[in-house]
Design an enzyme around this catalytic site. Sequence first.
Site, PDB file in Angstrom:
ATOM      1  N   ASP A  14       0.808  -1.223   0.000  1.00  0.00           N
ATOM      2  CA  ASP A  14       0.000   0.000   0.000  1.00  0.00           C
ATOM      3  C   ASP A  14       0.837   1.267   0.000  1.00  0.00           C
ATOM      4  OD1 ASP A  14      -2.333  -1.378  -0.139  1.00  0.00           O
ATOM      5  OD2 ASP A  14      -2.796  -1.240   2.005  1.00  0.00           O
ATOM      6  N   ARG A  97       2.297   4.771  16.826  1.00  0.00           N
ATOM      7  CA  ARG A  97       1.815   5.836  15.932  1.00  0.00           C
ATOM      8  C   ARG A  97       2.279   7.215  16.367  1.00  0.00           C
ATOM      9  NH1 ARG A  97       1.735   1.287  13.816  1.00  0.00           N
ATOM     10  NH2 ARG A  97       0.272   0.864  12.152  1.00  0.00           N
ATOM     11  N   ASP A 126      -5.591   3.339  13.188  1.00  0.00           N
ATOM     12  CA  ASP A 126      -4.305   3.984  12.928  1.00  0.00           C
ATOM     13  C   ASP A 126      -4.456   5.308  12.187  1.00  0.00           C
ATOM     14  OD1 ASP A 126      -2.786   2.109  14.305  1.00  0.00           O
ATOM     15  OD2 ASP A 126      -2.811   0.733  12.608  1.00  0.00           O
ATOM     16  N   SER A 177      -2.721  -9.321   8.114  1.00  0.00           N
ATOM     17  CA  SER A 177      -2.254  -7.939   8.218  1.00  0.00           C
ATOM     18  C   SER A 177      -1.515  -7.825   9.547  1.00  0.00           C
ATOM     19  CB  SER A 177      -3.450  -6.985   8.184  1.00  0.00           C
ATOM     20  OG  SER A 177      -3.070  -5.741   8.732  1.00  0.00           O
TER      21      SER A 177
END
Length: 404
Positions: A14, A97, A126, A177
């Site tokens: 991605d 994050r 996220d 994932s």
Amino acid sequence: MTTRVVLAYSGGLDTSVAVRWLMENHDAEVVAVAVDVGQEVEAGGWEALRQRALAAGAVEAVVVDARDELAEEFCVPALLANAKYEGKYPLVSALSRPVIVRHLVDQARRHGAGAVAHGCTGKGNDQVRFEVGTRALAPDLDVLAPARVWGLTREESIDYAERWGIPLTVTKEKLYSIDENLWGKAIECGVIEDPWNRPPEDVYTLTRPRAEEPRELVVGFEAGVPVSVDGRSLTPRALIAELNDVVGSYGFGRLDMVENRRVGIKSRETYECPAALALLLAHADLEDLTLERDVHHEKARLEPRWAELVYDGLWFSPLKRSLDAFIAETQRYVTGEVRLRLEPGRCWVVGRRSPISLYDHDLATYDASDTFRHEDAEGFVRLWGLGVATWAARQELARPDDAR
Ligand code: ARG
């Protein structure tokens, strides 16, 4: 007009596609920023990942080592707060994050960028953490989320990458994932999207059981911060890495849960967090020994709130900061050692001690060294129960007629 965009780059499909997509759709010059938070890196290392970003079209690709920062400024505070979202999840992804955001903003300043970008979809937490974090640190920057806009399936993304000659290391069939850092690993998607399915053994990497001989570990804490293992001083990062290895080798540290995402979706999540879960056990146990009762109880009420704020992307927020100030004050006394015992599949506390322990043997003991003033108890207990005793004596009179 060309704009510079700093993209949080993972090396995966991605974010590789996002480099080209930002160039095509935003006329952007893309600076790819990969942040090392302790995740497993591909065979070619960080350089291979940098080269892929450049091959995808980035004008610049930067790798930042944030492992010590993550350990000291994010994992340690989470430990001090005994932070577990919904009582279970030690906030693995939610902790990395904000550290990534800090570096995106820093790189945006260095490269004169007007926007930052991330590869998150619209369904997860996220995106919330990236965007709310960026707005808190740099309200002037735009945030772009290509994967939320482009509407590409995985196959279409692979076709897009092939069309632009973006080198990939993926196949059309992706099993899970994964998001990983020092504090643990999150595994989603594939067969475990059905909450009834038992996670296949192959989802686990950090907690593959290898060790069989029971053993103990002594973790030393100073003012709440873990500083040593078996008497050896270690930095937070080294200590976490070592515990991941040792505790994980006993197959301890797995979580399987259904959690409430900030965006309103319930999702089935599996995690591996051997070091985090072992340290949380040890730290909380040392607090049992060293925190005064009211402080301890009040802290326990605030901890779920701290975890919720961080989960919800509010790391940089006034309430979180205020709670940190309270927690920091409580931790002044959390110094000592905790004995953890490891057996296949298990990790638990078997002993604790502290030079400033509030456990007073002479008060607690039933043997001859007892110094507790037994005669004080009688009056104390009578007054403690006085209100209830008075109420109970009136019950007969208070009952309505038809109940008599
Ligand atoms: N559900 C967890 C969280 O919200 C894990 C997210 C993992 N992220 C990912 N991109 N796979 O914190």
